[in-house]
Write a protein that holds these residues in place. Structure first.
Motif, PDB file in Angstrom:
ATOM      1  N   ARG A  26       0.819  -1.160  -0.056  1.00  0.00           N
ATOM      2  CA  ARG A  26      -0.048  -0.103  -0.072  1.00  0.00           C
ATOM      3  C   ARG A  26       0.828   1.393   0.003  1.00  0.00           C
ATOM      4  NH1 ARG A  26      -2.575  -3.144   3.746  1.00  0.00           N
ATOM      5  NH2 ARG A  26      -2.012  -1.911   5.389  1.00  0.00           N
ATOM      6  N   GLU A  27       2.060   1.193   0.962  1.00  0.00           N
ATOM      7  CA  GLU A  27       2.911   2.341   0.831  1.00  0.00           C
ATOM      8  C   GLU A  27       3.425   2.698  -0.573  1.00  0.00           C
ATOM      9  OE1 GLU A  27       5.413   1.357   3.905  1.00  0.00           O
ATOM     10  OE2 GLU A  27       3.648   1.493   5.442  1.00  0.00           O
ATOM     11  N   SER A  28       3.945   1.471  -1.250  1.00  0.00           N
ATOM     12  CA  SER A  28       4.495   1.666  -2.695  1.00  0.00           C
ATOM     13  C   SER A  28       3.451   2.151  -3.624  1.00  0.00           C
ATOM     14  CB  SER A  28       4.912   0.282  -3.151  1.00  0.00           C
ATOM     15  OG  SER A  28       6.042  -0.129  -2.281  1.00  0.00           O
ATOM     16  N   LEU A  29       2.191   1.858  -3.610  1.00  0.00           N
ATOM     17  CA  LEU A  29       1.078   2.154  -4.321  1.00  0.00           C
ATOM     18  C   LEU A  29       0.855   3.501  -4.353  1.00  0.00           C
ATOM     19  CD1 LEU A  29      -0.711   1.185  -6.746  1.00  0.00           C
ATOM     20  CD2 LEU A  29      -2.434   0.612  -4.920  1.00  0.00           C
ATOM     21  N   ALA A  30       0.898   3.895  -2.929  1.00  0.00           N
ATOM     22  CA  ALA A  30       0.742   5.546  -2.788  1.00  0.00           C
ATOM     23  C   ALA A  30       1.815   6.298  -3.465  1.00  0.00           C
ATOM     24  CB  ALA A  30       0.734   5.665  -1.363  1.00  0.00           C
ATOM     25  N   LEU A  31       2.779   5.742  -3.265  1.00  0.00           N
ATOM     26  CA  LEU A  31       3.883   6.583  -3.790  1.00  0.00           C
ATOM     27  C   LEU A  31       3.762   6.596  -5.537  1.00  0.00           C
ATOM     28  CD1 LEU A  31       6.641   8.166  -3.142  1.00  0.00           C
ATOM     29  CD2 LEU A  31       7.774   5.982  -3.493  1.00  0.00           C
ATOM     30  N   VAL A  32       3.537   5.602  -5.988  1.00  0.00           N
ATOM     31  CA  VAL A  32       3.558   5.686  -7.740  1.00  0.00           C
ATOM     32  C   VAL A  32       2.225   6.437  -7.927  1.00  0.00           C
ATOM     33  CG1 VAL A  32       4.795   3.393  -8.054  1.00  0.00           C
ATOM     34  CG2 VAL A  32       2.226   3.374  -7.855  1.00  0.00           C
ATOM     35  N   TYR A 300      -1.030   0.555 -22.107  1.00  0.00           N
ATOM     36  CA  TYR A 300      -0.016  -0.579 -22.121  1.00  0.00           C
ATOM     37  C   TYR A 300       0.632  -0.347 -20.750  1.00  0.00           C
ATOM     38  CZ  TYR A 300       2.423   3.773 -24.200  1.00  0.00           C
ATOM     39  OH  TYR A 300       2.657   5.066 -24.513  1.00  0.00           O
ATOM     40  N   SER A 301       0.208  -1.364 -20.131  1.00  0.00           N
ATOM     41  CA  SER A 301       0.398  -1.586 -18.605  1.00  0.00           C
ATOM     42  C   SER A 301       1.737  -2.333 -18.103  1.00  0.00           C
ATOM     43  CB  SER A 301      -0.822  -2.453 -18.031  1.00  0.00           C
ATOM     44  OG  SER A 301      -0.715  -2.701 -16.669  1.00  0.00           O
ATOM     45  N   TYR A 302       2.460  -1.434 -17.380  1.00  0.00           N
ATOM     46  CA  TYR A 302       3.925  -1.892 -17.029  1.00  0.00           C
ATOM     47  C   TYR A 302       3.727  -3.095 -16.037  1.00  0.00           C
ATOM     48  CZ  TYR A 302       8.798  -2.052 -15.451  1.00  0.00           C
ATOM     49  OH  TYR A 302      10.115  -2.368 -15.148  1.00  0.00           O
ATOM     50  N   TRP A 303       4.489  -4.174 -16.092  1.00  0.00           N
ATOM     51  CA  TRP A 303       4.480  -5.232 -15.345  1.00  0.00           C
ATOM     52  C   TRP A 303       5.725  -5.160 -14.364  1.00  0.00           C
ATOM     53  CZ3 TRP A 303       0.241  -7.836 -14.078  1.00  0.00           C
ATOM     54  CH2 TRP A 303       0.119  -9.300 -13.511  1.00  0.00           C
ATOM     55  N   THR A 304       5.916  -4.773 -13.127  1.00  0.00           N
ATOM     56  CA  THR A 304       4.698  -4.312 -12.295  1.00  0.00           C
ATOM     57  C   THR A 304       5.006  -2.956 -11.639  1.00  0.00           C
ATOM     58  OG1 THR A 304       5.458  -5.473 -10.416  1.00  0.00           O
ATOM     59  CG2 THR A 304       3.724  -6.525 -11.806  1.00  0.00           C
ATOM     60  N   PHE A 305       4.033  -2.383 -10.678  1.00  0.00           N
ATOM     61  CA  PHE A 305       4.384  -1.028 -10.010  1.00  0.00           C
ATOM     62  C   PHE A 305       5.670  -1.215  -8.782  1.00  0.00           C
ATOM     63  CE2 PHE A 305       0.989  -2.334  -6.941  1.00  0.00           C
ATOM     64  CZ  PHE A 305       1.618  -1.900  -5.891  1.00  0.00           C
ATOM     65  N   CYS A 306       5.487  -2.695  -8.326  1.00  0.00           N
ATOM     66  CA  CYS A 306       6.311  -2.684  -6.989  1.00  0.00           C
ATOM     67  C   CYS A 306       6.643  -4.154  -7.061  1.00  0.00           C
ATOM     68  CB  CYS A 306       5.900  -2.074  -5.868  1.00  0.00           C
ATOM     69  SG  CYS A 306       4.796  -3.329  -4.979  1.00  0.00           S
ATOM     70  N   ARG A 329      10.300  -1.604   0.188  1.00  0.00           N
ATOM     71  CA  ARG A 329      10.493  -0.710   1.123  1.00  0.00           C
ATOM     72  C   ARG A 329      10.589   0.647   0.374  1.00  0.00           C
ATOM     73  NH1 ARG A 329      12.262  -2.153   6.006  1.00  0.00           N
ATOM     74  NH2 ARG A 329      11.559  -4.177   6.654  1.00  0.00           N
ATOM     75  N   GLN A 330       9.974   0.732  -1.010  1.00  0.00           N
ATOM     76  CA  GLN A 330       9.829   2.077  -1.705  1.00  0.00           C
ATOM     77  C   GLN A 330      11.619   2.499  -2.055  1.00  0.00           C
ATOM     78  OE1 GLN A 330       7.914   2.184   1.622  1.00  0.00           O
ATOM     79  NE2 GLN A 330       7.053   0.616   0.430  1.00  0.00           N
ATOM     80  N   VAL A 331      12.180   1.744  -2.634  1.00  0.00           N
ATOM     81  CA  VAL A 331      13.492   2.167  -3.424  1.00  0.00           C
ATOM     82  C   VAL A 331      13.255   2.076  -4.762  1.00  0.00           C
ATOM     83  CG1 VAL A 331      15.857   1.931  -3.737  1.00  0.00           C
ATOM     84  CG2 VAL A 331      14.947   1.054  -1.446  1.00  0.00           C
ATOM     85  N   PRO A 332      13.288   3.445  -5.346  1.00  0.00           N
ATOM     86  CA  PRO A 332      12.887   3.632  -6.792  1.00  0.00           C
ATOM     87  C   PRO A 332      14.333   3.015  -7.657  1.00  0.00           C
ATOM     88  CG  PRO A 332      12.641   5.811  -5.677  1.00  0.00           C
ATOM     89  CD  PRO A 332      13.286   4.572  -4.775  1.00  0.00           C
ATOM     90  N   LYS A 333      13.486   2.356  -8.540  1.00  0.00           N
ATOM     91  CA  LYS A 333      14.744   1.703  -9.636  1.00  0.00           C
ATOM     92  C   LYS A 333      14.729   2.832 -10.706  1.00  0.00           C
ATOM     93  CE  LYS A 333      13.344  -2.910  -8.999  1.00  0.00           C
ATOM     94  NZ  LYS A 333      12.720  -4.224  -9.703  1.00  0.00           N
ATOM     95  N   PRO A 334      15.617   2.686 -11.608  1.00  0.00           N
ATOM     96  CA  PRO A 334      15.948   3.696 -12.755  1.00  0.00           C
ATOM     97  C   PRO A 334      14.559   3.944 -13.769  1.00  0.00           C
ATOM     98  CG  PRO A 334      17.916   2.749 -12.430  1.00  0.00           C
ATOM     99  CD  PRO A 334      16.889   2.102 -11.617  1.00  0.00           C
ATOM    100  N   THR A 335      13.876   2.794 -13.821  1.00  0.00           N
ATOM    101  CA  THR A 335      12.535   2.990 -14.881  1.00  0.00           C
ATOM    102  C   THR A 335      11.639   3.551 -14.174  1.00  0.00           C
ATOM    103  OG1 THR A 335      13.285   0.780 -15.623  1.00  0.00           O
ATOM    104  CG2 THR A 335      11.266   1.462 -16.161  1.00  0.00           C
ATOM    105  N   TYR A 336      11.479   3.702 -12.582  1.00  0.00           N
ATOM    106  CA  TYR A 336      10.413   4.258 -11.985  1.00  0.00           C
ATOM    107  C   TYR A 336      10.848   5.856 -12.444  1.00  0.00           C
ATOM    108  CZ  TYR A 336       7.932   6.295  -7.980  1.00  0.00           C
ATOM    109  OH  TYR A 336       7.109   7.119  -7.237  1.00  0.00           O
ATOM    110  N   HIS A 337      12.101   6.183 -12.576  1.00  0.00           N
ATOM    111  CA  HIS A 337      12.349   7.508 -12.943  1.00  0.00           C
ATOM    112  C   HIS A 337      11.840   7.963 -14.268  1.00  0.00           C
ATOM    113  CE1 HIS A 337      13.789   8.536  -8.879  1.00  0.00           C
ATOM    114  NE2 HIS A 337      14.962   7.414  -9.271  1.00  0.00           N
ATOM    115  N   LEU A 338      12.077   7.165 -14.921  1.00  0.00           N
ATOM    116  CA  LEU A 338      11.303   7.366 -16.390  1.00  0.00           C
ATOM    117  C   LEU A 338      10.096   7.456 -16.531  1.00  0.00           C
ATOM    118  CD1 LEU A 338      11.386   6.964 -19.666  1.00  0.00           C
ATOM    119  CD2 LEU A 338      11.369   4.731 -19.308  1.00  0.00           C
ATOM    120  N   TYR A 339       9.323   7.002 -15.723  1.00  0.00           N
ATOM    121  CA  TYR A 339       7.757   7.181 -15.491  1.00  0.00           C
ATOM    122  C   TYR A 339       7.476   8.484 -14.735  1.00  0.00           C
ATOM    123  CZ  TYR A 339       5.824   2.793 -17.426  1.00  0.00           C
ATOM    124  OH  TYR A 339       5.544   1.844 -18.272  1.00  0.00           O
TER     125      TYR A 339
END
Length: 500
Positions: A26-32, A300-306, A329-339
């Protein structure tokens, strides 16, 4: 100018939806939701045993439907501002015709032993959702029938006729609840385009409801497994775009031509333990896919958010090649920053190229997304630098330019994790370090607007994705201020800035 479509964030994937009961999820989904703003979320397991929807009494064999967990999951989604993209599956054990399962959590992949009872279950679920959330709301939730029935892993014997029967039973049950509900499929995996013609023929002959069609897209080759991990070859990025475009090409001239196309899963690799997902290369690879897909699919749905995801059991390390944009624990990967970069782009498209996208807002703000092109396993090795030039009109004498970058070093928690010795279970302090290292590098400067235009020369490092924001500067008078009087202000640049 064309508006920038948000088809790239219409939907995002998730591990089985029972995981939404966990705080990390839930914490990860709130962040995205905050940083990216996905509209819908899709995952497996809505009807699997761990959701407890279909219950059969051991006393008299009677059936009861329980929505205890389903309500908690869907309430969480809606509270966070994201809507379900409902996937109907897998088969409840008490309704299954066999014992074949998939994944560590054993989703049953067999047809229903009684199609009437399956239809009753589908109607009960949709009626409950309509009663709880309102028909106007639920009409905005696409309902997808099953997942990758062309694969024996997900549908008993990949039996096409059995799937078509399931699809018809399910689609009619959905429409029994409300004709305005959206239903579709067949959620095909890559390599199954020979299913399109028979599917179109079947639903046409029998006048079966279809409101959208769905497919998946991955660009990786056969799995080369190591202990607790997998490596794979990777096609060039255009292979994903070809897959995005496949439904429309194969359905041209059929009754299904022109229907919305939803790519309900995509990524580089289809494995949840492939280290490519954690890398800057993954972000650079997917940048032209996110931009190129705008013209090819309705979502087009990225698989997956966390990485809260357990198809192959519980992950053994914080970085393990998981699908997620975020680690545990919500550490962003490089692809997170692309989005996240794409989420901050302007509303209107000014220009597109093989390595950039330029957009503008109504207030004159210009944004640039640029990346170093990469070509997959057989492509040339990416150089240490890549130069991107863009030019655009801007009002005023000067502009403020702010740039963020993510590459093999900057904004790259995976790189920092390796430098830290690859701790499998970081302590709190190490997680804080990883999050700090995951922040994109930032720089800013003032540039002159010459002849009404700004020209940017961007030098990108290896596997870099960069975001640039350009704001028109409207100088204001501050009587008495003289930057030349600041201690240490003898720098010629400060003097020149004051004199302008």
């Amino acid at each position: 100018m064309k508006p920038l479509s948000d088809s790239w964030r219409h939907c995002v994937g998730t591990g089985r939806i029972n995981l939404a009961l966990r705080s990390d999820y839930r914490e990860s989904l709130a962040l995205v939701r905050r940083d990216i703003g996905f509209r819908h979320i899709r995952g497996h397991g809505l009807l699997s045993d761990d959701m407890g929807v279909h219950r059969k009494s051991a006393v008299d064999g009677g059936v009861r439907y329980s929505f205890t967990y389903l309500d908690q999951v869907f309430d969480t989604y809606l509270e966070l501002g994201i809507r379900p993209f409902v996937e109907l599956g897998f088969m409840p054990t008490a309704l299954a015709s066999g014992e074949d399962t998939v994944f560590w959590w054993k989703g049953n992949i067999t047809p229903p032993r009684d199609h009437a009872e399956w239809a009753a279950l589908v109607r009960a679920v949709l009626l409950h959702l309509v009663d709880r959330y309102g028909v106007d709301e639920v009409r905005t939730w696409p309902v997808e029938v099953w997942n990758e029935p062309n694969l024996v892993n997900f549908w008993k014997d990949a039996d096409q006729d059995a799937y078509f029967r399931l699809y018809e039973t399910t689609a009619r049950a959905v429409k029994d609840v409300d004709a305005g509900l959206q239903v579709g499929g067949p959620a095909l995996s890559p390599g199954a385009d020979d299913w399109w013609a028979p599917f179109a023929d079947f639903v046409s002959r029998r006048d079966v409801p279809v409101d959208f069609v769905s497919r998946h897209a991955y660009a990786s080759g056969p799995a080369q497994q190591i202990p607790f991990g997998t490596y794979q070859t990777l096609d060039a990025p255009h292979a994903l775009l070809d897959q995005f475009d496949a439904p429309r090409k194969h359905l041209a001239g059929t009754r299904l031509a022109g229907l919305p196309v939803h790519i309900t899963e995509f990524n580089t690799s289809y494995r949840p333990d492939n280290p490519i997902h954690d890398t800057a290369y993954n972000a650079a690879y997917l940048a032209p896919v996110l931009v190129g897909g705008l013209d090819l699919a309705d979502s087009y749905s990225y698989w997956t958010f966390c990485d809260v995801f357990e198809e192959d059991n519980v992950p053994t390390s914080v970085f393990h090649g998981g699908f997620g944009l975020l680690t545990h624990r919500q550490v962003p990967k490089p692809t997170y920053h692309l989005y996240a970069f794409l989420a901050r782009m302007g509303a209107w498209v000014l220009a597109r190229g093989d390595d950039h996208l330029v957009c503008v807002d109504g207030d004159g703000r210009v944004t640039v997304l640029a990346w170093q092109p990469v070509g997959g396993t057989d492509g040339p090795d990416a150089g240490e630098r890549h130069e991107v030039r863009v030019s655009f009109a801007l009002r005023g004498p000067r502009a403020f330019v702010r740039r963020e970058r993510v590459n093999e070093h900057d904004g790259n928690a995976f790189a920092a994790w390796r430098e830290l010795g690859r701790p499998a279970s970081p302590d709190t302090r190490t997680f804080d370090v990883l999050r700090d290292c995951a922040r994109p590098a930032v720089e800013h400067r003032s540039v002159a607007v010459e002849a009404g235009r700004v020209e940017l020369r961007l030098s990108l490092a290896r596997h870099e994705v960069t975001f640039v924001e350009v704001l028109p500067v409207r100088p204001q008078e501050h009587t008495g201020l003289d930057d030349r009087r600041l201690l240490g202000a003898s720098d010629d640049r400060l003097v020149a800035e004051h004199e302008r």
